[in-house]
Design a protein around this motif. Structure first.
Motif, PDB file in Angstrom:
ATOM      1  N   ARG A  51       0.905  -1.178   0.218  1.00 23.44           N
ATOM      2  CA  ARG A  51       0.042  -0.089   0.232  1.00 23.44           C
ATOM      3  C   ARG A  51       0.824   1.187  -0.041  1.00 23.44           C
ATOM      4  O   ARG A  51       1.986   1.273   0.685  1.00 23.44           O
ATOM      5  CB  ARG A  51      -0.862  -0.228   1.050  1.00 23.44           C
ATOM      6  N   SER A  52       0.335   2.422  -0.565  1.00 27.53           N
ATOM      7  CA  SER A  52       1.242   3.732  -0.721  1.00 27.53           C
ATOM      8  C   SER A  52       0.556   4.627   0.285  1.00 27.53           C
ATOM      9  O   SER A  52      -0.562   4.454   0.662  1.00 27.53           O
ATOM     10  CB  SER A  52       0.959   4.337  -2.040  1.00 27.53           C
ATOM     11  N   SER A  53       1.429   5.544   0.917  1.00 31.19           N
ATOM     12  CA  SER A  53       0.990   6.590   1.828  1.00 31.19           C
ATOM     13  C   SER A  53       0.312   7.591   0.984  1.00 31.19           C
ATOM     14  O   SER A  53      -0.131   8.447   1.543  1.00 31.19           O
ATOM     15  CB  SER A  53       2.305   7.088   2.686  1.00 31.19           C
ATOM     16  N   ASN A  54       0.700   7.526  -0.361  1.00 33.64           N
ATOM     17  CA  ASN A  54       0.022   8.569  -1.038  1.00 33.64           C
ATOM     18  C   ASN A  54      -1.521   8.420  -1.209  1.00 33.64           C
ATOM     19  O   ASN A  54      -2.067   7.528  -1.675  1.00 33.64           O
ATOM     20  CB  ASN A  54       0.525   8.508  -2.459  1.00 33.64           C
ATOM     21  N   THR A  58      -5.072   4.658  -5.186  1.00 32.65           N
ATOM     22  CA  THR A  58      -5.992   3.858  -4.478  1.00 32.65           C
ATOM     23  C   THR A  58      -6.002   2.593  -4.465  1.00 32.65           C
ATOM     24  O   THR A  58      -6.509   1.505  -4.005  1.00 32.65           O
ATOM     25  CB  THR A  58      -7.469   4.274  -5.082  1.00 32.65           C
ATOM     26  N   THR A  59      -4.774   1.982  -5.252  1.00 31.79           N
ATOM     27  CA  THR A  59      -4.249   0.597  -5.323  1.00 31.79           C
ATOM     28  C   THR A  59      -3.155   0.094  -4.675  1.00 31.79           C
ATOM     29  O   THR A  59      -2.848   0.485  -3.430  1.00 31.79           O
ATOM     30  CB  THR A  59      -4.444  -0.027  -6.812  1.00 31.79           C
ATOM     31  N   PHE A  60      -2.291  -0.203  -5.606  1.00 33.77           N
ATOM     32  CA  PHE A  60      -0.841  -0.735  -4.823  1.00 33.77           C
ATOM     33  C   PHE A  60       0.320  -0.076  -5.536  1.00 33.77           C
ATOM     34  O   PHE A  60       0.087   0.287  -6.555  1.00 33.77           O
ATOM     35  CB  PHE A  60      -0.498  -2.079  -4.938  1.00 33.77           C
ATOM     36  N   LEU A  61       1.183   0.414  -4.587  1.00 33.47           N
ATOM     37  CA  LEU A  61       2.306   0.815  -5.028  1.00 33.47           C
ATOM     38  C   LEU A  61       3.080   0.202  -6.103  1.00 33.47           C
ATOM     39  O   LEU A  61       3.385  -0.916  -6.150  1.00 33.47           O
ATOM     40  CB  LEU A  61       3.570   0.914  -3.791  1.00 33.47           C
ATOM     41  N   GLY A  62       3.359   1.199  -7.052  1.00 29.08           N
ATOM     42  CA  GLY A  62       4.113   0.581  -8.350  1.00 29.08           C
ATOM     43  C   GLY A  62       3.315  -0.188  -9.593  1.00 29.08           C
ATOM     44  O   GLY A  62       3.630  -0.350 -10.401  1.00 29.08           O
ATOM     45  N   ASP A  63       1.925  -0.121  -9.142  1.00 26.12           N
ATOM     46  CA  ASP A  63       1.091  -0.983 -10.214  1.00 26.12           C
ATOM     47  C   ASP A  63       0.388   0.366 -10.657  1.00 26.12           C
ATOM     48  O   ASP A  63      -0.608   0.427 -10.420  1.00 26.12           O
ATOM     49  CB  ASP A  63      -0.033  -1.864  -9.403  1.00 26.12           C
ATOM     50  N   PRO A  93      -0.606   8.095  -9.658  1.00 24.77           N
ATOM     51  CA  PRO A  93       0.077   8.283  -8.392  1.00 24.77           C
ATOM     52  C   PRO A  93       0.665   7.338  -7.750  1.00 24.77           C
ATOM     53  O   PRO A  93       1.460   7.358  -6.879  1.00 24.77           O
ATOM     54  CB  PRO A  93      -1.332   9.054  -7.556  1.00 24.77           C
ATOM     55  N   CYS A  94       0.590   6.066  -8.297  1.00 19.90           N
ATOM     56  CA  CYS A  94       0.900   4.780  -7.613  1.00 19.90           C
ATOM     57  C   CYS A  94       2.457   4.702  -8.161  1.00 19.90           C
ATOM     58  O   CYS A  94       3.055   3.618  -7.611  1.00 19.90           O
ATOM     59  CB  CYS A  94       0.262   3.513  -7.997  1.00 19.90           C
ATOM     60  N   GLY A  95       2.786   5.477  -8.898  1.00 21.42           N
ATOM     61  CA  GLY A  95       4.308   5.452  -9.313  1.00 21.42           C
ATOM     62  C   GLY A  95       5.294   6.270  -8.407  1.00 21.42           C
ATOM     63  O   GLY A  95       6.632   6.178  -8.463  1.00 21.42           O
ATOM     64  N   ASP A  96       4.634   7.099  -7.242  1.00 15.94           N
ATOM     65  CA  ASP A  96       5.265   7.910  -6.524  1.00 15.94           C
ATOM     66  C   ASP A  96       5.854   6.929  -5.432  1.00 15.94           C
ATOM     67  O   ASP A  96       5.206   7.155  -4.340  1.00 15.94           O
ATOM     68  CB  ASP A  96       4.554   9.052  -6.295  1.00 15.94           C
ATOM     69  N   LYS A  97       6.861   6.050  -5.537  1.00 15.38           N
ATOM     70  CA  LYS A  97       7.451   5.220  -4.704  1.00 15.38           C
ATOM     71  C   LYS A  97       7.629   5.880  -3.389  1.00 15.38           C
ATOM     72  O   LYS A  97       7.394   5.303  -2.272  1.00 15.38           O
ATOM     73  CB  LYS A  97       8.478   4.297  -5.262  1.00 15.38           C
TER      74      LYS A  97
END
Length: 201
Positions: A51-54, A58-63, A93-97
């Motif tokens: 999960r992302s802190s962003n 709304t989904t998963f980090l990197g996906d 937004p899920c690309g902002d690791k």
């Protein structure tokens, strides 16, 4: 192993990176090295589980394309994002690791590393019954059902090895033939009084 299509996608991205005028020579080298490692890796896709802190992710980090995996397509999309100098996170937004509000070379390298070194799910609490020293992605931990038991359900303290935890031992006479037999006693304390038959008057 990377498929031919994945290798072609990565090689195209590497070519675009090398000819880019929006990246520094150092960033170009970092990115091309990361993509080259990915193209030669036996693993090019991992399940998206972090999960992302962003709040916007709304989904998963990197996906970045929300297909349930982190793979070459996600990486190529991120490369395209920074090469077109969009800034910020745009619509991915899920690309902002690292959660700094922008997608950059560091984010891409970290997401590549997620694929090359996938997180190991498991309990990271050393005091738990299912502690996994290799775990990098914390999962549910389990603990003894009672504080006086260990993870196998055995007593932590059982000095006489009778299966009754010391906390619940009851001292008394355990001889059923004794005058002062205590049916509730679990630990004989040597207090038994023998029954002596005879006249008591």
């Amino acid at each position: 192993m990377a498929t031919r299509q994945e290798i072609n996608l990565l090689n195209n991205s590497i070519g675009q990176i090398k000819s880019s005028n929006v990246l520094s020579p150092k960033d170009k080298q970092l990115l091309t090295d990361a993509l080259d490692r990915l193209s030669k890796s036996p693993i090019t896709s991992v399940p998206a589980t972090m999960r992302s802190s962003n709040r916007d992710c709304t989904t998963f980090l990197g996906d970045t394309n929300e297909d349930g995996t982190i793979n070459v397509v996600d990486i190529v999309g991120l490369v395209n994002h920074i090469l077109t100098n969009l800034g910020g996170v745009g619509d991915i937004p899920c690309g902002d690791k690292n959660g700094d509000g922008t997608i950059d070379v560091i984010d891409i390298i970290e997401i590549v590393n997620l694929i090359l070194n996938p997180p190991v799910s498991g309990c990271t609490d050393e005091n738990a019954c299912n502690y996994n020293a290799s775990a990098t992605d914390p999962a549910n931990c389990t603990y003894p059902i009672q504080e006086w038991l260990d993870c196998d359900g055995d007593c932590n303290l059982d000095s006489d090895n009778d299966g009754i935890c010391d906390e619940f031992e009851l001292a008394g006479c355990t001889n059923p033939n004794a005058f002062n037999y205590n049916a509730n006693a679990s630990d004989d304390d040597g207090s038994c009084i023998a029954i002596v038959e005879g006249c008591t008057d």
